[in-house]
Design a protein around this motif. Structure first.
Motif: not given
Length: 359
Positions: A207-213, A288-290, A296-302
């Motif tokens: 979330n925020e990490a993506i927003s700032v980047e 774009e954020k969505t 990004a979350q898929n990297e946490l799922v697998t």
């Protein structure tokens, strides 16, 4: 500069404040929920499981892409459900489960663990969407540039009230005394970080990490999961009574969830589209954020664990690491107090093809 954060603010505060059993009289608000139907599952039987209510931990954004696929592609109905009522949060899931207004909840190990350890709540985690939790210390590469725990020393770190205990657990896990840095109370907008008021900021990788980047600011992340707090997140939780009396229903639900998240892993754009165009269409989600959050979350799922044993599984080692993480936050329990993964084992034994999410 102001960033509007969409992250769940109150998740941990409810758990760590010990509100579990005092919430018995509460019920989750069903307004804004998707899918028609009632709030309780029918008993196990050949005719199906009727309508059930799934309490979500957050708003109807991309975080629940797997649930959207399971609903829209008919995996829930194929499993025997008339409907699965998706109730948006923010919500830890503890109160809805204990009050009976939800059959299953997507929660987190801290909230459920606190309720079990501190209030003897009859709850169990039966699977986990995220193998790694998304918490991070976000910093600016040209600022605090906090790349290792020792970089926290001497810095000003923005910490939300609800995350204070968890942040202290991060310090304890890395043998850092709180007196070695300055904790600055903040909210969930990372503007204080961007404006230079703090050197680091408790945030979410998704979330925020993506927003700032995305705002064009180079960042550095210190993920909690890689630095002493590898607890699972976005957990599937239910009551001991439901496990005892509606075991087949839970297994059917887990199968549909695995199918839905298999699609989400393979098609992050499709998950983002379902969030923006169908389930969260009233939230004005930014495309774009969505999509970035979906990827990004898929990297946490697998993980290596899910590659070997399937989505939602939690290895014995990860169960132990989660319990150790919670102990650092003052939540003391054994793995058997928190987890019951026997249903998931049965699902995979009966449906071995479900493991092939990468195929």
């Amino acid at each position: 500069m102001t960033f509007l954060s969409s992250r769940r603010a109150p998740r941990l505060v409810a758990a760590l404040a010990g509100v579990a059993l005092s919430a018995l009289a509460l019920s989750a608000c069903a307004s804004g929920s998707t899918s028609a139907g009632g709030s309780s599952a029918s008993a196990d039987g050949a005719e199906g499981y009727g309508d059930i209510t799934l309490q979500l931990s957050w708003i109807l954004n991309e975080e629940f892409a797997g649930e959207y696929f399971a609903d829209s592609k008919g995996y829930y109905s194929d499993a025997g459900f008339s409907s699965v009522n998706l109730v948006p949060g923010p919500e830890t899931g503890v109160a809805p489960l204990l009050s009976g207004s939800a059959d299953i909840a997507l929660s987190d190990s801290v909230s459920i663990g606190a309720a079990v350890a501190n209030e003897s709540a009859p709850l169990k985690i039966i699977g986990a969407t995220f193998q790694k939790n998304p918490f991070t210390i976000l910093s600016l590469k040209d600022g605090g540039d906090i790349a290792s725990p020792k970089d926290l020393i001497g810095k000003k770190i923005g910490v939300q009230d609800s995350n204070t205990t968890l942040f202290n657990a991060l310090l304890a896990a890395n043998d850092i005394d709180p007196s070695q840095l300055t904790i600055v109370p903040v909210q969930y907008d990372p503007a204080p970080l961007v404006n230079g008021e703090v050197d680091g900021f408790v945030a979410y990788l998704t979330n925020e990490a993506i927003s700032v980047e995305m705002a064009g600011v180079a960042t550095t992340n210190l993920p909690f999961a890689d630095n002493g707090l590898p607890f699972v997140a976005e957990t599937v939780a239910t009551t001991d009574e439901t496990i005892a009396n509606k075991r087949d229903m839970l297994k059917a639900f887990l199968k549909a969830e695995i199918q839905g998240w298999t699609d989400a892993v393979k098609d992050p754009q499709g998950g983002a589209d379902l969030a923006m165009e169908v389930y969260g269409k009233d939230l004005d989600l930014e495309p774009e954020k969505t999509l970035a959050g979906s990827k990004a979350q898929n990297e946490l799922v697998t993980s290596e664990e899910t590659e070997a044993n399937g989505l939602f599984t939690i290895s014995d080692e990860l169960q132990s690491l989660t319990v150790d993480s919670l102990a650092g936050a003052g939540i003391t329990l054994q793995a058997g107090d928190l987890f019951d993964l026997s249903l998931l084992d049965e699902v995979y034994a009966e449906n071995p093809d479900l493991k092939n999410y990468a195929g």
